[in-house]
Design an enzyme around this catalytic site. Sequence first.
Site, PDB file in Angstrom:
ATOM      1  N   ARG A 239       0.852  -1.182   0.000  1.00 10.69           N
ATOM      2  CA  ARG A 239       0.000   0.000   0.000  1.00 10.69           C
ATOM      3  C   ARG A 239       0.892   1.236   0.000  1.00 10.69           C
ATOM      4  NH1 ARG A 239      -3.305  -3.012  -1.280  1.00 10.69           N
ATOM      5  NH2 ARG A 239      -5.321  -3.501  -0.376  1.00 10.69           N
ATOM      6  N   GLU A 268      -4.361   7.342  -4.916  1.00 13.52           N
ATOM      7  CA  GLU A 268      -4.611   6.630  -6.176  1.00 13.52           C
ATOM      8  C   GLU A 268      -5.947   7.080  -6.736  1.00 13.52           C
ATOM      9  OE1 GLU A 268      -4.261   2.429  -5.407  1.00 13.52           O
ATOM     10  OE2 GLU A 268      -2.141   2.574  -4.904  1.00 13.52           O
ATOM     11  N   HIS A 287      -1.599  -0.083  -9.715  1.00 10.60           N
ATOM     12  CA  HIS A 287      -2.175  -1.007  -8.730  1.00 10.60           C
ATOM     13  C   HIS A 287      -2.814  -2.219  -9.424  1.00 10.60           C
ATOM     14  CE1 HIS A 287      -3.893  -1.150  -4.389  1.00 10.60           C
ATOM     15  NE2 HIS A 287      -3.718  -2.371  -4.866  1.00 10.60           N
TER      16      HIS A 287
HETATM   17  P1  NAP Z   1      -0.599 -11.990   4.689  1.00  9.53           P
HETATM   18  O1  NAP Z   1      -0.550 -13.391   4.236  1.00  9.53           O
HETATM   19  O2  NAP Z   1      -1.428 -11.621   5.859  1.00  9.53           O
HETATM   20  O3  NAP Z   1       0.908 -11.519   4.940  1.00  9.53           O
HETATM   21  C1  NAP Z   1       1.242 -10.355   5.578  1.00  9.53           C
HETATM   22  C2  NAP Z   1       2.554 -10.558   6.315  1.00  9.53           C
HETATM   23  O4  NAP Z   1       2.938  -9.307   6.877  1.00  9.53           O
HETATM   24  C3  NAP Z   1       2.454 -11.572   7.427  1.00  9.53           C
HETATM   25  O5  NAP Z   1       3.434 -12.542   7.243  1.00  9.53           O
HETATM   26  C4  NAP Z   1       2.691 -10.758   8.699  1.00  9.53           C
HETATM   27  O6  NAP Z   1       3.473 -11.528   9.603  1.00  9.53           O
HETATM   28  C5  NAP Z   1       3.445  -9.554   8.186  1.00  9.53           C
HETATM   29  N1  NAP Z   1       3.187  -8.368   9.006  1.00  9.53           N
HETATM   30  C6  NAP Z   1       1.996  -7.864   9.380  1.00  9.53           C
HETATM   31  N2  NAP Z   1       2.163  -6.781  10.154  1.00  9.53           N
HETATM   32  C7  NAP Z   1       3.502  -6.611  10.278  1.00  9.53           C
HETATM   33  C8  NAP Z   1       4.309  -5.671  10.962  1.00  9.53           C
HETATM   34  N3  NAP Z   1       3.767  -4.697  11.700  1.00  9.53           N
HETATM   35  N4  NAP Z   1       5.638  -5.767  10.847  1.00  9.53           N
HETATM   36  C9  NAP Z   1       6.191  -6.770  10.131  1.00  9.53           C
HETATM   37  N5  NAP Z   1       5.497  -7.705   9.464  1.00  9.53           N
HETATM   38  C10 NAP Z   1       4.149  -7.622   9.533  1.00  9.53           C
HETATM   39  O7  NAP Z   1      -1.089 -11.044   3.506  1.00  9.53           O
HETATM   40  P2  NAP Z   1      -0.922 -11.255   1.942  1.00  9.53           P
HETATM   41  O8  NAP Z   1      -2.073 -12.017   1.412  1.00  9.53           O
HETATM   42  O9  NAP Z   1       0.454 -11.717   1.637  1.00  9.53           O
HETATM   43  O10 NAP Z   1      -1.091  -9.727   1.459  1.00  9.53           O
HETATM   44  C11 NAP Z   1      -0.225  -8.739   1.939  1.00  9.53           C
HETATM   45  C12 NAP Z   1      -0.624  -7.363   1.464  1.00  9.53           C
HETATM   46  O11 NAP Z   1      -0.326  -7.208   0.081  1.00  9.53           O
HETATM   47  C13 NAP Z   1      -2.105  -7.024   1.556  1.00  9.53           C
HETATM   48  O12 NAP Z   1      -2.476  -6.619   2.855  1.00  9.53           O
HETATM   49  C14 NAP Z   1      -2.245  -5.898   0.557  1.00  9.53           C
HETATM   50  O13 NAP Z   1      -2.011  -4.667   1.186  1.00  9.53           O
HETATM   51  C15 NAP Z   1      -1.124  -6.164  -0.427  1.00  9.53           C
HETATM   52  N6  NAP Z   1      -1.616  -6.577  -1.761  1.00  9.53           N
HETATM   53  C16 NAP Z   1      -1.422  -5.740  -2.823  1.00  9.53           C
HETATM   54  C17 NAP Z   1      -1.820  -6.119  -4.086  1.00  9.53           C
HETATM   55  C18 NAP Z   1      -1.586  -5.242  -5.257  1.00  9.53           C
HETATM   56  O14 NAP Z   1      -2.389  -5.249  -6.173  1.00  9.53           O
HETATM   57  N7  NAP Z   1      -0.505  -4.490  -5.299  1.00  9.53           N
HETATM   58  C19 NAP Z   1      -2.451  -7.348  -4.288  1.00  9.53           C
HETATM   59  C20 NAP Z   1      -2.652  -8.168  -3.178  1.00  9.53           C
HETATM   60  C21 NAP Z   1      -2.228  -7.766  -1.925  1.00  9.53           C
HETATM   61  P3  NAP Z   1       3.361 -11.304  11.198  1.00  9.53           P
HETATM   62  O15 NAP Z   1       1.922 -11.342  11.530  1.00  9.53           O
HETATM   63  O16 NAP Z   1       4.168 -12.419  11.753  1.00  9.53           O
HETATM   64  O17 NAP Z   1       3.976  -9.977  11.454  1.00  9.53           O
HETATM   65  C1  GLV Z   2      -5.034  -5.459  -3.610  1.00 10.30           C
HETATM   66  O1  GLV Z   2      -4.409  -4.466  -3.450  1.00 10.30           O
HETATM   67  C2  GLV Z   2      -5.392  -6.375  -2.591  1.00 10.30           C
HETATM   68  O2  GLV Z   2      -5.201  -6.068  -1.409  1.00 10.30           O
HETATM   69  O3  GLV Z   2      -5.910  -7.442  -2.943  1.00 10.30           O
END
Ligand code: NAP
Ligand code: GLV
Length: 321
Positions: A239, A268, A287
């Site tokens: 983000r 955005e 995005h």
């Molecule tokens: P996820 O599986 O929940 O992974 C997030 C990771 O971040 C977890 O391993 C968590 O581990 C870590 N984390 C959370 N808070 C933290 C902190 N304060 N400090 C350090 N590490 C932290 O989520 P995901 O499915 O991989 O998605 C992650 C993010 O990608 C989404 O929330 C979204 O914002 C973004 N995203 C963007 C797009 C795009 O189009 N660009 C698409 C999809 C997702 P711990 O809990 O152990 O800290």
């Molecule tokens: C996209 O940004 C998502 O969080 O899936």
Amino acid sequence: MGKPAIYITRKVPEDLLSKYENQFSIKMWEKEDERVPRGILLKEAESVDGLLTVLSDQIDEDLLTNAANLKVVANLAVGYDNIDLSAADKHGVVITNTPDVLSETTADLGFALLMATARRIVEANEFVKKDKWKEWAPYLLAGTDIHHQTIGILGMGRIGEAIARRAAGFNMNIRYHNRSRKMEAEKNLGAVYSSFEDLLTESDFIVSVVPLTEETANIFNKKAFEMMKSSAIFINISRGAVVDEAALLEALKSGEIKGAGLDVFREEPAGSENPLVGLQNVVCLPHIGSASVDTRTTMIKLCLENINGVISGNGAKTPVK
Ligand code: NAP
Ligand code: GLV
């Protein structure tokens, strides 16, 4: 009693809705590339049982307090920083997201952005198309190696691990930082757990895949960019608000870091009004992390399943905890 009502805040393919037409009364904002005005969203939310929302919709106390029938908000994203979870909890509204189904697609995009930034692919494409290619030269559009370099992943979750798998294929050294350790990733991918500070100082590529929360807002600030190598490339696919964009701009202009690949921005849509967009050492994307046709279709179907599950009393498939 009439059928339960659903409002969808962005145009999605009609054929994905046909399965639910007998069950629900479905209304949709008819524009694909324009967000629903806040006033219309508030008005629609007042009477519906379910909302299918996108990231630009703010689901807050103001909306929830006036949505007497609302039972479920299905967000078409894995991130849900546009939703006030405690307000939803207070109003008894289930929030769902789209985890897992987009992880590989988003990791593909993240790694493509890393490669494009390191190897100056976008610049090189423009170079040819604008007839600037006059002769081969030893350092023509020479970039940064990816193989055998160190990648530092902030947020080793579902997408972070999928990126790490791609990095392993490029023989990269993998470092990561989370609040908790991921022993499986350490064992299977050779990923090394690092403090956030070590991640910044030791990595050649720093990739942000961390959710936006109070803890992570502005985590990439002036101090963070100062700690990075001057050869470092910063990739953000999480983000925009995890970055202090003024500090990033300064770091890129002063040569404190080498380049950045950004799929997400604080405001955005971003355009030329954002000075980051004008920098040559920045690759910008609108995005599109999860934007493959197959994955977006799967995400829409999952949102509809979640809405159906909650309204029919069977529960959501992927509720946000
Ligand atoms: P996820 O599986 O929940 O992974 C997030 C990771 O971040 C977890 O391993 C968590 O581990 C870590 N984390 C959370 N808070 C933290 C902190 N304060 N400090 C350090 N590490 C932290 O989520 P995901 O499915 O991989 O998605 C992650 C993010 O990608 C989404 O929330 C979204 O914002 C973004 N995203 C963007 C797009 C795009 O189009 N660009 C698409 C999809 C997702 P711990 O809990 O152990 O800290
Ligand atoms: C996209 O940004 C998502 O969080 O899936």
